[in-house]
Design a protein around this motif. Structure first.
Motif, short mmCIF file in Angstrom:
data_model
loop_
_atom_site.label_atom_id
_atom_site.label_comp_id
_atom_site.label_asym_id
_atom_site.label_seq_id
_atom_site.Cartn_x
_atom_site.Cartn_y
_atom_site.Cartn_z
N PHE A 193 3.41 4.08 7.40
CA PHE A 193 4.34 3.23 6.66
C PHE A 193 3.78 1.81 6.51
O PHE A 193 3.83 1.21 5.43
N ARG A 194 3.22 1.27 7.61
CA ARG A 194 2.59 -0.05 7.53
C ARG A 194 1.49 -0.07 6.48
O ARG A 194 1.40 -1.00 5.68
N ALA A 195 0.66 0.97 6.49
CA ALA A 195 -0.46 1.04 5.54
C ALA A 195 0.08 1.11 4.11
O ALA A 195 -0.47 0.48 3.19
N MET A 196 1.15 1.87 3.93
CA MET A 196 1.74 1.99 2.60
C MET A 196 2.31 0.64 2.14
O MET A 196 2.09 0.21 1.01
N MET A 197 3.01 -0.05 3.05
CA MET A 197 3.63 -1.32 2.67
C MET A 197 2.59 -2.39 2.35
O MET A 197 2.83 -3.29 1.55
N ASN A 243 -1.90 -5.94 -0.04
CA ASN A 243 -3.05 -5.57 0.80
C ASN A 243 -3.50 -6.77 1.64
O ASN A 243 -4.70 -7.03 1.76
N ALA A 244 -2.52 -7.49 2.20
CA ALA A 244 -2.77 -8.63 3.07
C ALA A 244 -3.51 -9.76 2.36
O ALA A 244 -4.20 -10.56 2.99
N ARG A 245 -3.40 -9.82 1.03
CA ARG A 245 -4.03 -10.90 0.26
C ARG A 245 -3.05 -11.46 -0.77
O ARG A 245 -2.22 -10.72 -1.30
N TYR A 246 -3.22 -12.75 -1.05
CA TYR A 246 -2.43 -13.34 -2.13
C TYR A 246 -3.09 -12.99 -3.45
O TYR A 246 -4.31 -12.93 -3.56
N CYS A 247 -2.28 -12.76 -4.47
CA CYS A 247 -2.84 -12.46 -5.80
C CYS A 247 -1.84 -12.93 -6.85
O CYS A 247 -0.75 -13.40 -6.54
N VAL A 253 13.54 11.86 16.90
CA VAL A 253 12.40 11.13 17.46
C VAL A 253 11.36 10.97 16.36
O VAL A 253 10.77 11.94 15.90
N PRO A 254 11.13 9.73 15.88
CA PRO A 254 10.18 9.57 14.80
C PRO A 254 8.76 9.88 15.24
O PRO A 254 8.38 9.58 16.37
N ASP A 255 8.01 10.50 14.36
CA ASP A 255 6.59 10.76 14.60
C ASP A 255 5.88 9.41 14.69
O ASP A 255 6.01 8.57 13.80
N GLU A 256 5.14 9.17 15.77
CA GLU A 256 4.50 7.86 15.96
C GLU A 256 3.56 7.51 14.82
O GLU A 256 3.38 6.34 14.49
#
Ligand SMILES: Cc1cc2nc3c(=O)[nH]c(=O)nc-3n(C[C@H](O)[C@H](O)[C@H](O)COP(=O)(O)O)c2cc1C
Length: 169
Positions: free
Chosen positions: A15-19, A159-163, A6-9
């Motif tokens: 993981f999203r923040a890391m990606m 980081n949700a931006r184009y560069c 059972v993955p830790d929520e």
């Protein structure tokens, strides 16, 4: 005995923040089925093998392109230049699928798939494997044609931006 993990929520959130901090190259992946072209913005692309030359693209199971690549043997990966950023928006949902392709921007490869004229790089693949995992499927494509433009610079996303890339000091 069945072992259930059972993955830790909170791991999903971390993981999203890391990606988000994981810089990626922006591509348009294209396919064609029964005369209908489709394409979408994809950053989950990486090389798999040099002998034979192969890469992998990861497509969400709910995307239209996912169905197309499952049905058809070929797909293309078009690496955007920094000037082609508007295409990334268009191909990630801001423009309806039927209006995404401007005829003067695309060339048809002998395999049937569209390639973006003026892209930083273009690769045409034959699908050799499809590995479903969770929300996505990993499509492995054997490279049948590859082109690169030595002058242009690739478009990146971080980081949700184009560069854009800069040579390191
Ligand atoms: C910068 C960026 C990168 C993306 N990378 C991927 C990806 O690697 N795989 C994926 O399935 N969707 C990815 N998407 C989401 C799809 O482009 C988006 O969901 C698209 O609208 C789906 O195509 P459709 O509208 O034709 O179904 C990305 C979107 C953006 C803006």
């Amino acid at each position: 005995m069945t072992l259930t993990v059972v993955p830790d929520e909170t791991v999903g959130t971390s993981f999203r923040a890391m990606m988000r901090k994981f810089p990626a190259t922006v591509t348009l992946v294209t396919g064609c089925n029964e005369g209908v072209d489709h394409g979408m913005t994809v950053t989950a692309v990486t090389s798999v093998s040099m002998e034979p030359p192969a890469l992998v693209v990861c497509l969400n199971n709910r995307s239209y392109l996912h169905e197309m690549v499952l049905c058809q043997p070929h797909f293309a990966v078009n690496v955007l230049t920094q000037e082609q950023r508007p295409l990334s928006d268009a191909f990630s949902g801001k423009v309806a699928p039927e209006d995404r392709f401007q005829p003067d921007e695309w060339e048809r490869h002998g395999s049937g798939v569209l390639m973006l004229a003026g892209a930083h790089a273009r690769v045409v693949c034959r699908r050799v494997a499809a590995v479903p995992y969770g929300t996505h499927t990993l499509f492995i494509g054997q490279v049948i044609d590859a082109f690169v433009d030595d002058v242009t610079r690739p478009l990146l996303y971080e980081n949700a931006r184009y560069c854009i890339s800069q040579p390191a000091a």
